[in-house]
Design a protein around this motif. Sequence first.
Motif, mmCIF file in Angstrom:
data_model
loop_
_atom_site.group_PDB
_atom_site.id
_atom_site.type_symbol
_atom_site.label_atom_id
_atom_site.label_comp_id
_atom_site.label_asym_id
_atom_site.label_seq_id
_atom_site.Cartn_x
_atom_site.Cartn_y
_atom_site.Cartn_z
ATOM 1 N N ILE A 133 -2.872 -3.842 -0.471
ATOM 2 C CA ILE A 133 -2.252 -2.308 -0.174
ATOM 3 C C ILE A 133 -0.932 -2.188 -0.804
ATOM 4 O O ILE A 133 -0.604 -1.188 -1.475
ATOM 5 N N LEU A 134 -0.043 -3.246 -0.661
ATOM 6 C CA LEU A 134 1.460 -3.157 -1.146
ATOM 7 C C LEU A 134 1.305 -2.719 -2.699
ATOM 8 O O LEU A 134 2.502 -1.833 -3.117
ATOM 9 N N GLU A 135 0.676 -3.222 -3.730
ATOM 10 C CA GLU A 135 0.718 -2.971 -4.814
ATOM 11 C C GLU A 135 0.517 -1.436 -5.194
ATOM 12 O O GLU A 135 0.374 -0.799 -6.327
ATOM 13 N N LYS A 136 -0.264 -0.694 -4.255
ATOM 14 C CA LYS A 136 -0.500 0.754 -4.569
ATOM 15 C C LYS A 136 0.520 1.601 -3.626
ATOM 16 O O LYS A 136 0.301 2.924 -3.421
ATOM 17 N N VAL A 137 1.499 1.117 -3.223
ATOM 18 C CA VAL A 137 2.534 1.887 -2.365
ATOM 19 C C VAL A 137 4.066 2.449 -3.210
ATOM 20 O O VAL A 137 4.612 1.746 -3.980
ATOM 21 N N GLU A 138 4.072 3.802 -3.034
ATOM 22 C CA GLU A 138 5.098 4.300 -3.519
ATOM 23 C C GLU A 138 6.319 4.139 -2.899
ATOM 24 O O GLU A 138 7.483 3.870 -3.539
ATOM 25 N N VAL A 139 6.417 4.356 -1.695
ATOM 26 C CA VAL A 139 7.455 4.357 -0.549
ATOM 27 C C VAL A 139 7.175 3.232 0.567
ATOM 28 O O VAL A 139 6.296 3.687 1.147
ATOM 29 N N LEU A 140 7.815 2.009 0.642
ATOM 30 C CA LEU A 140 7.550 1.146 1.642
ATOM 31 C C LEU A 140 8.770 1.286 2.808
ATOM 32 O O LEU A 140 9.850 1.103 2.143
ATOM 33 N N ASN B 140 -7.092 8.630 -6.341
ATOM 34 C CA ASN B 140 -7.134 10.194 -6.732
ATOM 35 C C ASN B 140 -5.731 10.771 -7.102
ATOM 36 O O ASN B 140 -5.278 11.740 -6.927
ATOM 37 N N ASN B 141 -4.927 9.588 -7.668
ATOM 38 C CA ASN B 141 -3.733 10.112 -8.003
ATOM 39 C C ASN B 141 -2.675 10.547 -6.739
ATOM 40 O O ASN B 141 -1.811 11.587 -7.042
ATOM 41 N N VAL B 142 -2.879 10.077 -5.717
ATOM 42 C CA VAL B 142 -2.006 10.594 -4.392
ATOM 43 C C VAL B 142 -1.085 9.608 -4.259
ATOM 44 O O VAL B 142 -1.416 8.078 -4.237
ATOM 45 N N LYS B 143 0.247 9.780 -4.175
ATOM 46 C CA LYS B 143 1.256 8.963 -3.857
ATOM 47 C C LYS B 143 1.115 8.460 -2.496
ATOM 48 O O LYS B 143 0.953 9.094 -1.604
ATOM 49 N N VAL B 144 1.570 7.229 -2.164
ATOM 50 C CA VAL B 144 1.497 6.827 -0.639
ATOM 51 C C VAL B 144 3.038 6.187 -0.215
ATOM 52 O O VAL B 144 3.707 5.407 -0.851
ATOM 53 N N ALA B 145 3.333 7.019 0.999
ATOM 54 C CA ALA B 145 4.468 6.215 1.789
ATOM 55 C C ALA B 145 3.789 5.612 2.784
ATOM 56 O O ALA B 145 2.825 6.038 3.742
ATOM 57 N N PHE B 146 4.280 4.275 3.114
ATOM 58 C CA PHE B 146 3.544 3.439 4.096
ATOM 59 C C PHE B 146 4.758 2.651 4.947
ATOM 60 O O PHE B 146 5.557 1.994 4.763
ATOM 61 N N ASN B 147 4.559 3.136 6.292
ATOM 62 C CA ASN B 147 5.477 2.440 7.213
ATOM 63 C C ASN B 147 4.399 1.719 8.372
ATOM 64 O O ASN B 147 3.824 2.384 9.370
ATOM 65 N N PRO B 148 4.209 0.464 7.991
ATOM 66 C CA PRO B 148 3.301 -0.319 8.746
ATOM 67 C C PRO B 148 3.673 -0.530 10.109
ATOM 68 O O PRO B 148 4.795 -0.575 10.386
ATOM 69 N N PHE C 261 0.206 10.788 0.602
ATOM 70 C CA PHE C 261 -0.307 10.566 1.942
ATOM 71 C C PHE C 261 0.804 9.621 2.561
ATOM 72 O O PHE C 261 1.478 8.906 1.899
ATOM 73 N N TYR C 262 1.434 10.190 3.679
ATOM 74 C CA TYR C 262 2.328 9.291 4.474
ATOM 75 C C TYR C 262 1.635 8.680 5.741
ATOM 76 O O TYR C 262 1.031 9.452 6.458
ATOM 77 N N LEU C 263 1.782 7.382 5.621
ATOM 78 C CA LEU C 263 1.032 6.701 6.670
ATOM 79 C C LEU C 263 2.062 6.151 7.677
ATOM 80 O O LEU C 263 2.613 5.008 7.347
ATOM 81 N N ALA C 264 2.147 6.801 8.790
ATOM 82 C CA ALA C 264 2.971 6.219 9.880
ATOM 83 C C ALA C 264 2.251 5.234 10.610
ATOM 84 O O ALA C 264 0.933 4.842 10.179
ATOM 85 N N PRO C 265 2.936 4.485 11.456
ATOM 86 C CA PRO C 265 2.200 3.051 11.845
ATOM 87 C C PRO C 265 0.829 3.486 12.573
ATOM 88 O O PRO C 265 0.556 4.580 13.123
ATOM 89 N N LEU C 266 -0.151 2.931 12.109
ATOM 90 C CA LEU C 266 -1.551 3.107 12.328
ATOM 91 C C LEU C 266 -1.948 1.878 13.369
ATOM 92 O O LEU C 266 -2.057 0.964 12.997
ATOM 93 N N SER C 267 -1.688 2.200 14.623
ATOM 94 C CA SER C 267 -1.536 1.115 15.602
ATOM 95 C C SER C 267 -2.934 0.755 16.177
ATOM 96 O O SER C 267 -3.786 1.846 16.026
ATOM 97 N N GLY C 268 -2.950 -0.267 16.829
ATOM 98 C CA GLY C 268 -4.324 -0.896 17.305
ATOM 99 C C GLY C 268 -5.425 -0.886 16.269
ATOM 100 O O GLY C 268 -5.031 -1.066 15.139
ATOM 101 N N LYS C 269 -6.509 -0.537 16.872
ATOM 102 C CA LYS C 269 -7.792 -0.519 15.811
ATOM 103 C C LYS C 269 -7.729 0.472 14.733
ATOM 104 O O LYS C 269 -8.071 0.399 13.698
ATOM 105 N N LEU C 270 -6.776 1.733 14.789
ATOM 106 C CA LEU C 270 -6.415 2.456 13.796
ATOM 107 C C LEU C 270 -6.238 1.746 12.458
ATOM 108 O O LEU C 270 -6.553 2.292 11.258
ATOM 109 N N GLY C 271 -5.688 0.813 12.522
ATOM 110 C CA GLY C 271 -5.165 -0.105 11.306
ATOM 111 C C GLY C 271 -6.224 -0.361 10.577
ATOM 112 O O GLY C 271 -5.865 -0.718 9.049
#
Length: 325
Positions: A193-200, A170-178, A147-157
Amino acid sequence: MYDVVTFGSATWDFFLDLEDFRVIENEDFVTGEGLCFNLGSKVEIEDISFFSGGGGTNVAATFSNQGLEVAYCGGVGKDFAGKEIVEILEERGIVTDYVQQFEEKVTNRSVILTSEGQERTILAYRGASELLTEDNIPWEALEAKWFYLAPLSGKLGRITEQIVDYAAQNNVKVAFNPGSSQLEFEQGKMNRILEKVEVLILNQEEAAQLTGLSYEKEQAIFKKIDRLCPGVAIMTKGARGVVVSDGSHLYHGDPLPADIVDKTGAGDSFGSGFVTGLIETQEIGYGIQLGVANATACLEEKGAKNGLLESEQQFRKTKVERESL
Ligand SMILES: Nc1ncnc2c1ncn2[C@@H]1O[C@H](COP(=O)(O)OP(=O)(O)OP(=O)(O)O)[C@@H](O)[C@H]1O
Ligand SMILES: [Mg+2]
């Protein structure tokens, strides 16, 4: 099974090229400078163009260009721009089955004011993208490796933690760009959140905000982030390139010389290029090279999805240096 499902905004971006304006220095502006026009007059614009933008769809464009199976999960309005965005994504080979069309708000729109030699200024309307909730996400259908999380701005956060928790279960790797609202999460939530992130993925300002340290203190910043996040942490530094930590080493990547036309999408094209490189080779050095080359290609064209590298395209590889952390 998708290689990547992306989350984040979908916007319709208008680029206005200005000539008739003044930059006024004044401490009342957060940046110390304001972009000014004559009040009550008509201001001529040199050129106008429009493209699809928004982090969630921008990163999907890179993944698709690179030959990965990608779906975008996000919200648009039931309007012309929403329809157009879905068509553009489909033409690019991005799966749009999980795009929700909302009636309550129109599609996100941004007006990007640009002028040669000046920083751009963005006027952003947060529309339908932030209406996506946990209930509109067809979780079972989103079988993915990443899953790639581009910035979830406003209420989407609000849905950040649900997405990351679902991924962890579910064993999905997470890339997170807050984005900025996500960087304001209270400490406990951010840590979970951060403890479950593969790429920050952070830029300098975001890294400083997350750690409370000045961005020059790279070693200290990464030591702090590495305690919170087991994955790879990235700090992009604009014209000064990028630095990445894997918890034991720092990797420094130089920028490539760029004929900059428009900076929109620089962060998205770096982050998605990096993740593609990591998926392909598991090598941080190659991730940096693909990220920098993809960002440089993006900077050289107007519009966040234009210019992005294609999978078979040769690209110049920047120098990457490694040091112990
Ligand atoms: N002026 C520049 N010259 C060369 N490369 C650049 C320049 N600006 C950005 N880049 C490239 O793009 C990458 C990401 O840029 P930056 O750190 O500005 O991201 P960002 O602040 O997240 O951008 P965005 O505004 O898109 O969110 C950099 O690491 C670098 O490789
Ligand atoms: Mg960014």
